[in-house]
Design a protein around this motif. Sequence first.
Motif, PDB file in Angstrom:
ATOM      1  N   PRO A  35       0.826  -1.207   0.000  1.00 21.46           N
ATOM      2  CA  PRO A  35       0.000   0.000   0.000  1.00 21.46           C
ATOM      3  C   PRO A  35       0.865   1.263   0.000  1.00 21.46           C
ATOM      4  CG  PRO A  35      -0.587  -1.454   1.822  1.00 21.46           C
ATOM      5  CD  PRO A  35       0.624  -2.021   1.163  1.00 21.46           C
ATOM      6  N   THR A  36       0.343   2.271  -0.616  1.00 17.83           N
ATOM      7  CA  THR A  36       1.038   3.553  -0.658  1.00 17.83           C
ATOM      8  C   THR A  36       0.556   4.420   0.501  1.00 17.83           C
ATOM      9  OG1 THR A  36      -0.683   4.558  -2.005  1.00 17.83           O
ATOM     10  CG2 THR A  36       1.125   3.435  -3.179  1.00 17.83           C
ATOM     11  N   TRP A  37       1.179   5.552   0.699  1.00 16.41           N
ATOM     12  CA  TRP A  37       0.719   6.510   1.718  1.00 16.41           C
ATOM     13  C   TRP A  37      -0.699   6.959   1.407  1.00 16.41           C
ATOM     14  CZ3 TRP A  37       2.959   7.620   6.226  1.00 16.41           C
ATOM     15  CH2 TRP A  37       4.298   7.258   6.399  1.00 16.41           C
ATOM     16  N   LYS A  38      -1.000   7.117   0.120  1.00 15.00           N
ATOM     17  CA  LYS A  38      -2.347   7.544  -0.283  1.00 15.00           C
ATOM     18  C   LYS A  38      -3.365   6.449   0.060  1.00 15.00           C
ATOM     19  CE  LYS A  38      -4.495  10.152  -3.913  1.00 15.00           C
ATOM     20  NZ  LYS A  38      -4.536  11.440  -3.282  1.00 15.00           N
ATOM     21  N   ASP A  39      -2.982   5.174  -0.143  1.00 17.46           N
ATOM     22  CA  ASP A  39      -3.870   4.064   0.230  1.00 17.46           C
ATOM     23  C   ASP A  39      -4.139   4.086   1.736  1.00 17.46           C
ATOM     24  OD1 ASP A  39      -3.875   3.127  -2.402  1.00 17.46           O
ATOM     25  OD2 ASP A  39      -2.213   1.735  -2.030  1.00 17.46           O
TER      26      ASP A  39
END
Length: 189
Positions: A35-39
Motif C-alpha cells: 500500500p502507498t501513503w495515499k492508500d
Amino acid sequence: MKSAALVIASAIALSACANLGLGNTPPPAAASPVPTWKDAESNEFIPANQRAADALINNAGLKLDPSRPLIIATLANINFLEESSTFGRIIAEQLSGQFTRRDYKMVEMKFRDKVFMKQNVGELLLTREIKDVAQNHSAQAVIVGTYAEGDKLVYVNLKLVRPSDNTVISSVDYAIPMDKNVKTLLGRR
C-alpha cells in the motif's frame, strides 16, 4: 543412433518448457502490491471506529458528562470473552482517541490480559475488577465492546456502561470488511 538422438532432443525440449513455466509447475503467484501513503490515508478502518465513538457520544446525550472520567476496556472476542487481539486493542485505542478529541476525559489504562466482562444468564456484565477500577477513578462509565468474526465481515458492538448498576447508557453496532489487513489484526493468516 537416430532414436538416441530423438530421446536426447525430447529431453532438452521438455527441460526448456519447464524452465519457461510451460510444464506442470504453476508460475509463482504475483506478490500483492505494497500500500502507498495515499492508500493508507484513504483506508476506512480508522474513520469507521471514529464514527462509532461519535455515535456512542451522540446516543448518550446528556447522560454523559465531559468533565467526568471514562475508562475504556479492550474489545473482546464474543465467543471467548477472556481473549482479545490486536484488532480489539487498536479499536479501543482509536475510540479513546476520538473521545479525547471530543473533549472527554479518558483515563489511560492498559489492561492487557484482564477480563472486563463476564457472561451471566445470557447477558454481559462488567467484572468486579473493572467496577473497582472505575470506582477508584470516579469513572462515570466504562466503554466496552465485543467483536464476532464472520466469513466476510467482523461485527463490532460497543457499549457505554455505568459501572454502579451495569446500565447501558449508549450502544452502537457496525461491521468491518474482513480484508487481508483485518485478518492479520485478528491473528488469522
